[in-house]
Design a protein around this motif. Sequence first.
Motif, PDB file in Angstrom:
ATOM      1  N   SER A 148      87.906 -21.989 119.060  1.00  0.00           N
ATOM      2  CA  SER A 148      89.338 -21.772 118.865  1.00  0.00           C
ATOM      3  C   SER A 148      89.723 -20.339 119.202  1.00  0.00           C
ATOM      4  CB  SER A 148      89.726 -22.073 117.420  1.00  0.00           C
ATOM      5  OG  SER A 148      91.084 -21.741 117.199  1.00  0.00           O
ATOM      6  N   GLU A 149      90.822 -20.184 119.927  1.00  0.00           N
ATOM      7  CA  GLU A 149      91.324 -18.854 120.261  1.00  0.00           C
ATOM      8  C   GLU A 149      92.413 -18.406 119.296  1.00  0.00           C
ATOM      9  OE1 GLU A 149      92.512 -18.804 124.340  1.00  0.00           O
ATOM     10  OE2 GLU A 149      90.497 -19.289 125.093  1.00  0.00           O
ATOM     11  N   ASP A 150      92.843 -19.297 118.416  1.00  0.00           N
ATOM     12  CA  ASP A 150      93.903 -18.965 117.454  1.00  0.00           C
ATOM     13  C   ASP A 150      93.403 -19.282 116.055  1.00  0.00           C
ATOM     14  OD1 ASP A 150      96.184 -18.613 115.939  1.00  0.00           O
ATOM     15  OD2 ASP A 150      97.515 -19.705 117.300  1.00  0.00           O
ATOM     16  N   ALA A 151      92.739 -18.303 115.448  1.00  0.00           N
ATOM     17  CA  ALA A 151      92.158 -18.513 114.129  1.00  0.00           C
ATOM     18  C   ALA A 151      93.225 -18.859 113.104  1.00  0.00           C
ATOM     19  CB  ALA A 151      91.398 -17.261 113.687  1.00  0.00           C
ATOM     20  N   ALA A 152      94.356 -18.170 113.155  1.00  0.00           N
ATOM     21  CA  ALA A 152      95.412 -18.416 112.174  1.00  0.00           C
ATOM     22  C   ALA A 152      95.889 -19.856 112.227  1.00  0.00           C
ATOM     23  CB  ALA A 152      96.580 -17.451 112.410  1.00  0.00           C
ATOM     24  N   ALA A 153      95.982 -20.419 113.443  1.00  0.00           N
ATOM     25  CA  ALA A 153      96.423 -21.812 113.585  1.00  0.00           C
ATOM     26  C   ALA A 153      95.429 -22.758 112.930  1.00  0.00           C
ATOM     27  CB  ALA A 153      96.611 -22.159 115.055  1.00  0.00           C
ATOM     28  N   ASP A 154      94.134 -22.464 113.061  1.00  0.00           N
ATOM     29  CA  ASP A 154      93.104 -23.308 112.439  1.00  0.00           C
ATOM     30  C   ASP A 154      93.232 -23.293 110.925  1.00  0.00           C
ATOM     31  OD1 ASP A 154      92.167 -23.813 114.959  1.00  0.00           O
ATOM     32  OD2 ASP A 154      90.092 -23.250 114.536  1.00  0.00           O
ATOM     33  N   TYR A 155      93.383 -22.100 110.356  1.00  0.00           N
ATOM     34  CA  TYR A 155      93.481 -22.000 108.894  1.00  0.00           C
ATOM     35  C   TYR A 155      94.796 -22.576 108.382  1.00  0.00           C
ATOM     36  CZ  TYR A 155      89.270 -19.137 108.886  1.00  0.00           C
ATOM     37  OH  TYR A 155      87.969 -18.701 109.027  1.00  0.00           O
ATOM     38  N   ARG A 156      95.865 -22.408 109.148  1.00  0.00           N
ATOM     39  CA  ARG A 156      97.154 -23.006 108.752  1.00  0.00           C
ATOM     40  C   ARG A 156      97.045 -24.520 108.704  1.00  0.00           C
ATOM     41  NH1 ARG A 156      99.743 -19.477 112.480  1.00  0.00           N
ATOM     42  NH2 ARG A 156     100.008 -21.246 113.894  1.00  0.00           N
ATOM     43  N   LEU A 157      96.422 -25.091 109.722  1.00  0.00           N
ATOM     44  CA  LEU A 157      96.276 -26.548 109.770  1.00  0.00           C
ATOM     45  C   LEU A 157      95.419 -27.033 108.603  1.00  0.00           C
ATOM     46  CD1 LEU A 157      96.808 -29.192 111.257  1.00  0.00           C
ATOM     47  CD2 LEU A 157      94.772 -28.738 112.643  1.00  0.00           C
ATOM     48  N   GLU A 188      94.655  -5.381 109.351  1.00  0.00           N
ATOM     49  CA  GLU A 188      95.779  -6.004 110.059  1.00  0.00           C
ATOM     50  C   GLU A 188      95.549  -7.496 110.271  1.00  0.00           C
ATOM     51  OE1 GLU A 188      98.279  -5.472 114.236  1.00  0.00           O
ATOM     52  OE2 GLU A 188      96.865  -3.926 113.604  1.00  0.00           O
ATOM     53  N   SER A 189      94.353  -7.859 110.724  1.00  0.00           N
ATOM     54  CA  SER A 189      94.045  -9.275 110.969  1.00  0.00           C
ATOM     55  C   SER A 189      94.111 -10.080 109.684  1.00  0.00           C
ATOM     56  CB  SER A 189      92.661  -9.412 111.591  1.00  0.00           C
ATOM     57  OG  SER A 189      92.603  -8.795 112.849  1.00  0.00           O
ATOM     58  N   LEU A 190      93.567  -9.511 108.617  1.00  0.00           N
ATOM     59  CA  LEU A 190      93.514 -10.217 107.349  1.00  0.00           C
ATOM     60  C   LEU A 190      94.903 -10.438 106.770  1.00  0.00           C
ATOM     61  CD1 LEU A 190      91.534 -11.443 105.368  1.00  0.00           C
ATOM     62  CD2 LEU A 190      91.378  -9.219 104.227  1.00  0.00           C
ATOM     63  N   ALA A 191      95.743  -9.415 106.813  1.00  0.00           N
ATOM     64  CA  ALA A 191      97.101  -9.542 106.284  1.00  0.00           C
ATOM     65  C   ALA A 191      97.873 -10.626 107.037  1.00  0.00           C
ATOM     66  CB  ALA A 191      97.821  -8.204 106.376  1.00  0.00           C
TER      67      ALA A 191
END
Length: 356
Positions: A148-157, A188-191
Amino acid sequence: MANLFSLAGPLLRLTDPEWAHRAAIRALAYGPGLVQRRADPPPLGQDLWGLHFPNPVGIAAGFDKDAEAVGPLFGLGLGFVEVGSITPKPQPGNPRPRVFRLAEDGAVINRYGFNSLGIEAAEKQLARWRGHLLPGPLGVNLGKNKESEDAAADYRLGAERLGPYADYLVINVSSPNTPGLRALQSRESLAGLIAAVQDSLAKLEKQPPLLLKIAPNLTEADKNDIAAVALESGLSGLIVSNTTVARPESLRSRHKAEAGGLSGKPLFAPSTALLAEFYRLTEGKLPLVGVGGISSAEEAYAKIRAGASLVQLYTAFVYQGPGLIGRIKQGLLEALRRDGFAGIAEAVGADHGKKA
């Protein structure tokens, strides 16, 4: 189950460790089912995040990766169960062999790499367990797919799909076996990641508490950044800590140089020191879950006195079997009485100047 393990445990330890792991999960999942158990003594219970934990001893993520054995695990006497890490899409993880016993060191090295049946399979299992009256909270640990290139999208899903079944959710950015994952622990990434997941949770009818699982190998700047983001973002708690990439000189096993995360006894001292540090950095304002190297009641109690409201087992559970759970609970009761605490909550953080 404890008697069965005393017979089967030595045989399982002669087999491939990953095969033994799968055999244990299947034995639990397809065994007698939910077990009625004796209520835990009230001093072991506490309320966190609006949830009641009948005792502070849980199983860490990584043991029941796909939520197959939730009910039977509770039946062993655990106060809470955490499943996962669960990735959005099914993925096989890293090539085998990827699990190694370091028996002389009371340790394990794994490089599973988030092997997961995916959200869809987990959703079916979690829906099934939600049809039972579970005796304690059920946590769901979320991961990202390797490609996955979009970690935030994975965790959101993950939060959107599995949040409705979870009593609490965990963002896992601390496994050493998924490339680039630990980089998400930067400030920054974590926030941004936490904010993205919180946005998804805001859409749910009932929002579960959100926790973050961190790595043990952190710089001083990392620690300060994580503590600051945790407090500023409204996280519900931290899990301290995942497996380590460090290799202590004391390791004796022939597998000590294998790549992956080291868990078990060698992790106890550094993970407990890190736990105490995060208790200080967060000023005791966030509940902490202590995990890493617990193999006895004394070690569980040391985590609690260092700042953990809850503790989790994994490696010692593999080596010692289900009987360890009862021994830890009994030992915790004795330690509370010895030190004059009415309950677990009073002992949390006692080593930081609280009355002993």
